[in-house]
Design a protein around this motif. Structure first.
Motif, mmCIF file in Angstrom:
data_model
loop_
_atom_site.group_PDB
_atom_site.id
_atom_site.type_symbol
_atom_site.label_atom_id
_atom_site.label_comp_id
_atom_site.label_asym_id
_atom_site.label_seq_id
_atom_site.Cartn_x
_atom_site.Cartn_y
_atom_site.Cartn_z
ATOM 1 N N GLY A 285 30.150 -22.503 -5.375
ATOM 2 C CA GLY A 285 31.272 -21.971 -4.601
ATOM 3 C C GLY A 285 31.791 -23.006 -3.627
ATOM 4 O O GLY A 285 31.279 -24.118 -3.513
ATOM 5 N N PHE A 286 32.841 -22.633 -2.907
ATOM 6 C CA PHE A 286 33.456 -23.555 -1.964
ATOM 7 C C PHE A 286 32.727 -23.490 -0.618
ATOM 8 O O PHE A 286 32.520 -22.408 -0.060
ATOM 9 N N HIS A 287 32.364 -24.641 -0.112
ATOM 10 C CA HIS A 287 31.679 -24.722 1.174
ATOM 11 C C HIS A 287 32.228 -25.913 1.950
ATOM 12 O O HIS A 287 32.529 -26.960 1.376
ATOM 13 N N ARG A 288 32.335 -25.724 3.241
ATOM 14 C CA ARG A 288 32.762 -26.814 4.122
ATOM 15 C C ARG A 288 32.037 -26.666 5.452
ATOM 16 O O ARG A 288 31.458 -25.620 5.755
ATOM 17 N N MET A 289 32.090 -27.702 6.254
ATOM 18 C CA MET A 289 31.309 -27.757 7.492
ATOM 19 C C MET A 289 31.653 -26.616 8.449
ATOM 20 O O MET A 289 30.767 -26.029 9.073
ATOM 21 N N GLN A 290 32.934 -26.274 8.571
ATOM 22 C CA GLN A 290 33.331 -25.350 9.632
ATOM 23 C C GLN A 290 33.060 -23.878 9.307
ATOM 24 O O GLN A 290 33.157 -23.026 10.187
ATOM 25 N N ASP A 291 32.689 -23.581 8.051
ATOM 26 C CA ASP A 291 32.560 -22.170 7.671
ATOM 27 C C ASP A 291 31.137 -21.621 7.712
ATOM 28 O O ASP A 291 30.940 -20.422 7.572
ATOM 29 N N GLY A 292 30.154 -22.455 7.860
ATOM 30 C CA GLY A 292 28.801 -21.923 7.800
ATOM 31 C C GLY A 292 27.780 -22.876 8.350
ATOM 32 O O GLY A 292 28.100 -23.998 8.795
ATOM 33 N N ALA A 293 26.544 -22.467 8.320
ATOM 34 C CA ALA A 293 25.454 -23.263 8.873
ATOM 35 C C ALA A 293 25.160 -24.446 7.959
ATOM 36 O O ALA A 293 25.075 -24.311 6.736
ATOM 37 N N THR A 294 25.027 -25.594 8.566
ATOM 38 C CA THR A 294 24.646 -26.798 7.844
ATOM 39 C C THR A 294 23.539 -27.501 8.607
ATOM 40 O O THR A 294 23.353 -27.294 9.807
ATOM 41 N N ARG A 295 22.801 -28.334 7.883
ATOM 42 C CA ARG A 295 21.778 -29.138 8.523
ATOM 43 C C ARG A 295 21.978 -30.578 8.101
ATOM 44 O O ARG A 295 22.005 -30.905 6.905
ATOM 45 N N SER B 252 31.926 -34.885 6.325
ATOM 46 C CA SER B 252 32.517 -33.564 6.143
ATOM 47 C C SER B 252 32.998 -33.432 4.698
ATOM 48 O O SER B 252 34.196 -33.454 4.408
ATOM 49 N N PRO B 253 32.063 -33.327 3.757
ATOM 50 C CA PRO B 253 32.448 -33.294 2.342
ATOM 51 C C PRO B 253 32.978 -31.939 1.900
ATOM 52 O O PRO B 253 32.629 -30.902 2.462
ATOM 53 N N VAL B 254 33.816 -31.982 0.888
ATOM 54 C CA VAL B 254 34.221 -30.760 0.175
ATOM 55 C C VAL B 254 34.021 -31.043 -1.308
ATOM 56 O O VAL B 254 34.833 -31.701 -1.937
ATOM 57 N N LEU B 255 32.912 -30.570 -1.847
ATOM 58 C CA LEU B 255 32.572 -30.814 -3.240
ATOM 59 C C LEU B 255 33.245 -29.794 -4.146
ATOM 60 O O LEU B 255 33.784 -28.782 -3.691
ATOM 61 N N ARG B 256 33.178 -30.051 -5.436
ATOM 62 C CA ARG B 256 33.673 -29.090 -6.412
ATOM 63 C C ARG B 256 32.890 -27.793 -6.271
ATOM 64 O O ARG B 256 31.694 -27.794 -5.948
ATOM 65 N N GLU B 257 33.531 -26.688 -6.566
ATOM 66 C CA GLU B 257 32.890 -25.388 -6.401
ATOM 67 C C GLU B 257 31.648 -25.261 -7.275
ATOM 68 O O GLU B 257 30.639 -24.685 -6.855
ATOM 69 N N GLU B 258 31.693 -25.816 -8.493
ATOM 70 C CA GLU B 258 30.563 -25.671 -9.406
ATOM 71 C C GLU B 258 29.459 -26.687 -9.119
ATOM 72 O O GLU B 258 28.365 -26.575 -9.660
ATOM 73 N N GLN B 259 29.739 -27.643 -8.269
ATOM 74 C CA GLN B 259 28.777 -28.704 -7.986
ATOM 75 C C GLN B 259 27.816 -28.258 -6.883
ATOM 76 O O GLN B 259 28.241 -27.801 -5.832
ATOM 77 N N THR B 260 26.516 -28.426 -7.126
ATOM 78 C CA THR B 260 25.521 -28.011 -6.134
ATOM 79 C C THR B 260 24.816 -29.200 -5.480
ATOM 80 O O THR B 260 24.138 -29.028 -4.469
ATOM 81 N N ILE C 231 33.659 -39.081 3.963
ATOM 82 C CA ILE C 231 33.327 -40.353 4.617
ATOM 83 C C ILE C 231 34.449 -40.724 5.579
ATOM 84 O O ILE C 231 35.538 -41.105 5.154
ATOM 85 N N GLU C 232 34.187 -40.620 6.845
ATOM 86 C CA GLU C 232 35.176 -41.029 7.850
ATOM 87 C C GLU C 232 34.462 -41.823 8.944
ATOM 88 O O GLU C 232 33.559 -41.323 9.616
ATOM 89 N N TYR C 233 34.877 -43.062 9.106
ATOM 90 C CA TYR C 233 34.298 -43.911 10.142
ATOM 91 C C TYR C 233 35.047 -43.670 11.454
ATOM 92 O O TYR C 233 36.279 -43.765 11.503
ATOM 93 N N THR C 234 34.305 -43.352 12.482
ATOM 94 C CA THR C 234 34.879 -43.099 13.801
ATOM 95 C C THR C 234 34.193 -44.004 14.820
ATOM 96 O O THR C 234 33.237 -44.720 14.507
ATOM 97 N N GLU C 235 34.674 -43.940 16.043
ATOM 98 C CA GLU C 235 34.094 -44.744 17.115
ATOM 99 C C GLU C 235 32.634 -44.374 17.354
ATOM 100 O O GLU C 235 31.815 -45.202 17.726
ATOM 101 N N GLN C 236 32.276 -43.106 17.083
ATOM 102 C CA GLN C 236 30.920 -42.632 17.353
ATOM 103 C C GLN C 236 29.988 -42.773 16.149
ATOM 104 O O GLN C 236 28.777 -42.623 16.279
ATOM 105 N N GLY C 237 30.549 -43.020 14.957
ATOM 106 C CA GLY C 237 29.722 -43.122 13.771
ATOM 107 C C GLY C 237 30.446 -42.546 12.560
ATOM 108 O O GLY C 237 31.665 -42.361 12.569
ATOM 109 N N ILE C 238 29.681 -42.253 11.502
ATOM 110 C CA ILE C 238 30.257 -41.684 10.277
ATOM 111 C C ILE C 238 30.292 -40.166 10.420
ATOM 112 O O ILE C 238 29.237 -39.533 10.555
ATOM 113 N N ALA C 239 31.500 -39.613 10.385
ATOM 114 C CA ALA C 239 31.644 -38.164 10.457
ATOM 115 C C ALA C 239 31.618 -37.618 9.037
ATOM 116 O O ALA C 239 32.577 -37.783 8.274
#
Length: 990
Positions: A950-960, A920-928, A910-918
């Motif tokens: 597993g570990f997933h973040r916005m910059q490493d793969g396809a997200t929707r 970019s979560p990083v959840l626990r690896e076991e959490q789906t 949760i990051e509030y920016t001038e353009q909106g909420i950015a």
């Protein structure tokens, strides 16, 4: 005579060790054991084995005379109680020195009594229910001084100066504690005692019931012979205590602070007492209620208790019929006449509301030859006004409770003050107390006030509501965490169970607003946030340093070097959250003057002071008396703000140019340099948003130079330094806080290490990826404990200064190597931030794992897993754990709850920016999957995050990313207060 001195930390053996050796075949390896020595020679022990967790079981068993009588009398003998697997049979084995083990028969009565204790033992700490409330059996032992404590807060948000005037209370499990109104002004007296368990005078909030001339109940004695059960339920902003008596009475106490209303006293605490008669006949009862008013001159208690007594006399406010409308002490000094304490009792009888007709204002007269538990003067109160204090009060009234009926009595303790912003006159006590009585003559008024109070807390908490699948985590984040953040927003660090002296709002405690502003804006109260920020801004001097503490006036200007730098982060968060950049142009007072200037100009002055004037030879900010770490006092000849300014003015008169650095050999704070870097970057963004691009570019350039200086002078190969020294001409010490600093107190370590150097190097964007990886390894080797990260590794600060943490505290406590949870949550925030930014997926995953590992060690509800060892409070964050034992030492108020909130926001993306909420979560690896809802005024955003294991973040793969079924290509969620409930989905591809 040969004497030997022994200490706790140097003890050679424990009673548990003795029993494990004597009864090795009866005690499972790693099994829980409760034990005590049989005497001071410490060669024998007695204990009980087979416990489900660490418990003071043997101490409780030995309170039973029939069990204590079974112990051997011979010197050096040891005894062990064991229980069978079903918990239905108790055995006792004794081993005398040099002899065979013996089995001892236990009389049935003793065995039954002991088994009853042991069967109840796992529940001694109580339980957290689904609402996040702590439910406690009052007849059970308590793990620690903070464990069974609640905090209460009033609501003056619609009235002048809420930061200063919001009332607050500490309530223990017996309803004791104390109550304060504006600033640190006591209403119910704080008890200054070495015992952490005693926050308030023992008579506070307590009452007695008499029937037929006999005392049948005392609220502070849950173990009384007539009491069948006694349970306390600490909830968000209310405490409810219920007793059942064998004679058929049920007594309920509901303690909360009234939300303020026009014309009422500035601060009023309510205790609604209900008495239900479950019997078959009517009961005629006498209720006597007591308390001790706080001193009008608390400082005198340190020097002259007599003074605090003789400046006051007894006073009573009566109606036309002579009934007691309020007990209210009268003060002679003018200063005491503007804070008028009072207590009012309203009995809701069958014929309507009734005021009491008896009172007592003498503690000695009331207790007499008895005790506070059994006073000899309570059957008839004298109604005599005494010519001096202290401010004890007792009021009494008769209550008839018909069979099957419930009687109610309202106890209203408060303060009428000229700080309320209302008009002041000689009749204000009569007017405001009269209005209070008029409002609460209706029996339903108390329920309505409580409902109003709880509704506000619920609305405040709605900014962030999490559904993670972990019920304990969810109820903490959704209920107890926001309440602690709310409480600290108005109380800072000034008042809780053990923080009960005179401590003002700290300037750096504006960090609490970092978290609280999201909740306030979420409920549509952005104007309140702005007013609070301006109150802090007004504490900054023209040159750019700030008061360290303040209530109605500031003090200790420019003594701590970090204070003003925290303000810029707060303003930046507010503008990004609300879009209110016009706030930067609003005029605000300048501390120490009668002038004003725009908020933006104050922020600019802070950068000039901390980035150009008050800097050392390496171009980094000076340490001064200390920075964020109050115990890092390394320059004995430091200058406070005014003294430094005077010296700087002389330097300018001698031909210097404004903006030149102060000429000195003082030490430089690397943490301040990181804070300055954050401030520079954020002020640059604010300047650009404001349309001042030239200044924004200037700050960007300065930030780049500052980062270069930090890299050149503060990076020491395995860690960033914490402080740079300039006063040693021979180079004996040049820095503190990395390999080779010469400051380690552990001969096996080459240097000392400070957790904040890791955290803020990442939060400030100064550490590169390789440095982060190196520092992780260093932290694991030097700072990591089973209970979290130490604030600092073993360090001998006495080599360079006096009165530092290593001089004040034992190793492992507080700033001398304790697990400082405030700093741990800063580190967790840095780890989650780093996990999103580093290029290496493996390093990112490690940072994320370690961030959640820290979160799991700080979560208060985890204390219920091992309550009598971990202690703390299961609902509220405490400040630190001892790094050797894991015990939560306290106190309850610190930056932990704020930074825990910010860490969670970082992890949830949760990051509030001038353009909106950015997002970019990083959840626990076991959490789906995880769902949470954000509130923004009249709008809400329900955000669902789904990912593979597993570990997933916005910059490493396809997200929707989708908003209300529409794909968002730019990855930003528009934050609009449009009155609608929005659905957001973020899906990570497998």
């Amino acid at each position: 005579m040969m004497l030997k001195f022994n200490t706790a930390r140097a003890a050679a053996a424990s009673p548990e060790d003795i029993l494990r050796q004597a009864f090795a075949d009866r005690i499972d390896e790693g099994g829980q054991l409760s034990a005590v020595f049989t005497d001071s020679r410490c060669i024998g022990a007695v204990g009980v084995a087979g416990l489900p967790l660490r418990l003071p079981a043997i101490q409780e068993l030995l309170k039973l005379p029939e069990v204590a009588a079974l112990l051997p009398k011979e010197t050096g003998a040891s005894a062990l109680f064991t229980v069978n697997d079903t918990g239905t049979e108790l055995s006792l084995h004794i081993r005398h020195a040099g002899r065979q083990e013996q089995a001892i028969a236990i009389p049935e009565a003793a065995a039954n009594a002991a088994l009853a204790q042991l069967q109840a033992a796992p529940g001694w700490a109580g339980a957290l229910n689904a609402e996040g409330e702590h439910v406690i059996d009052l007849r059970s032992p308590v793990p620690g001084p903070h464990f069974a404590v609640n905090l209460l807060l009033g609501n003056r948000l619609e009235f002048p100066h809420p930061l200063q005037t919001t009332p607050k209370s500490v309530v223990d499990r017996l309803g004791g504690g104390s109550f304060r109104s504006h600033a640190a002004t006591q209403v119910l007296a704080t008890r200054w005692d070495m015992r952490q368990e005693e926050n308030g005078f023992p008579a506070n909030r307590q009452f007695y019931l008499f029937e037929d001339g006999k005392q049948i109940f005392y609220s502070a004695d849950p173990g009384g012979e007539g009491i069948e059960s006694a349970v306390c339920r600490h909830s968000q902003n209310v405490t409810i205590i219920t007793y059942r008596l064998y004679g058929g009475l049920e007594i309920t106490r509901t303690i909360f602070i009234l939300p303020h209303a026009e014309g009422l006293p500035l601060a009023t605490e309510m205790q609604r007492v209900t008495i239900t008669n479950h019997g078959e006949s009517s009961r005629q009862l006498r209720l006597v209620y007591t308390g001790m008013f706080g001193s009008a001159a608390p400082g005198a208690l340190f020097e002259d208790v007599l003074y605090s007594n003789v400046i006051m006399q007894g006073g009573v406010l009566q109606d036309a019929d002579g009934a007691v409308a309020a007990i209210s002490p009268d003060y002679y000094p003018e200063g005491g006449r503007h804070d008028l304490r009072f207590h009012t009792m309203i009995i809701h009888g069958e014929d309507g509301p009734v005021l009491p007709r008896e009172y007592c204002v003498s503690y000695n007269e009331f207790v007499g030859t008895g005790s506070l538990h059994r006073p000899s003067g309570a059957l008839k109160l004298s109604s005599i006004l005494h010519r001096k204090g202290p401010g004890f009060f007792a009021v009494a009234g008769e209550i008839q409770v018909a069979a099957g009926a419930t009687a109610a009595v309202d106890q209203l303790t408060g303060l009428v003050s000229d700080k309320s912003g209302a008009s002041w006159s000689d009749t204000v006590l009569e007017e405001e107390v009269g209005a209070l009585i008029a409002r609460f003559t209706s029996r339903s008024s108390a329920e309505e006030a409580l409902a109003q109070s709880l509704k506000f807390v619920r609305n405040y908490s709605r900014f962030l509501q999490v559904s993670s699948g972990d019920a304990d985590f969810d109820q903490f984040v959704n209920r107890n965490l926001p309440f602690q953040v709310l409480y600290q927003s108005f109380v800072s660090r000034s008042f809780c169970q053990t923080q009960k002296g005179y401590r003002e709002i700290g300037f750096r405690e504006i960090q609490d607003m970092y978290a609280s502003m999201y909740y306030f804006v979420g409920m549509g109260r952005g104007g309140l946030v702005k007013s609070l920020l301006k109150e802090w801004t007004s504490m900054v001097f023209e040159l750019g340093y700030a008061y360290h503490n303040f209530f109605w006036a500031g003090k200790e200007p420019g003594k701590w070097s970090d204070d003003a730098l925290w303000l810029i982060q707060a303003v930046y968060r507010y503008v990004m959250l609300t879009g209110d950049s016009e706030f930067l142009d609003e005029s605000c007072p300048v501390a120490g003057t009668d002038t004003e200037r725009p908020v933006f100009e104050t922020l600019k002055a802070i950068i000039v002071y901390s980035g150009q004037i008050s800097i050392g030879r390496h171009g980094l900010p000076l340490l001064d008396f200390a920075d964020w770490n109050d115990c890092l006092k390394l320059d004995d000849t430091y200058l406070n703000g005014p003294a430094k300014e005077a010296l700087y003015r002389k330097q300018l008169e001698a031909g210097g140019v404004f903006g030149d650095s102060l000429e000195s050999d003082y030490s430089e704070s690397v943490m301040n340099a990181f804070l300055l870097k954050v401030a520079v970057d954020e002020l640059s963004a604010l300047a650009a948003r404001k349309g001042e691009q030239a200044y924004a570019d200037e700050l960007t350039g300065f930030g780049a130079k500052l980062r270069q200086r930090i890299q050149e002078h503060a990076w020491k190969g395995d860690f960033f330094a914490r402080v740079l020294f300039n006063r040693y001409a021979n180079g004996e010490y040049t820095y503190l806080g990395a390999a080779g600093d010469g400051m380690s107190s552990d001969p096996a370590k080459d240097g000392s290490y400070f957790l904040n150097s890791f955290s803020w190097s990442i939060l400030a964007g100064c550490a590169d990826e390789n440095q982060i990886a190196v520092m992780l390894d260093t932290m694991k080797a030097h700072l990591m404990t089973p209970y979290g990260m130490k604030l600092v590794s073993p360090v001998a600060l006495g080599r360079v200064s006096t009165h530092t943490a290593s001089d004040e505290y034992f190793p492992g406590d507080r700033e001398n190597g304790g697990v400082f949870k405030h700093a741990c949550m800063m580190a967790a925030a840095a780890m989650f931030k780093g996990a999103k930014e580093v290029s290496s997926p493996d390093l990112a995953a490690e940072l994320c794992r370690l961030g959640y590992w820290l979160l799991d060690r700080i979560m208060p509800f985890k204390t219920m897993d091992d309550p009598f060892a971990v202690c703390g409070n299961p609902r509220f964050c405490t400040q630190y754990n001892n790094s050797e034992t894991g015990e939560n030492i306290g106190p309850m108020l610190s930056g932990t709850s704020t930074w825990l909130t910010l860490s969670l926001m970082e992890a949830l993306g949760i990051e509030y920016t001038e353009q909106g909420i950015a997002l970019s979560p990083v959840l626990r690896e076991e959490q789906t999957e995880l769902t949470y809802t954000l509130k923004l005024g009249s709008s809400s955003y329900r955000i669902q995050v789904r990912k593979p294991e597993g570990f997933h973040r916005m910059q490493d793969g396809a997200t929707r990313l989708m908003l209300d079924g529409r794909v968002l290509e730019d990855g930003l969620v528009p934050a609009v207060d449009d009155g609608f409930a929005h659905e957001v989905e973020l899906i990570f591809a497998g």
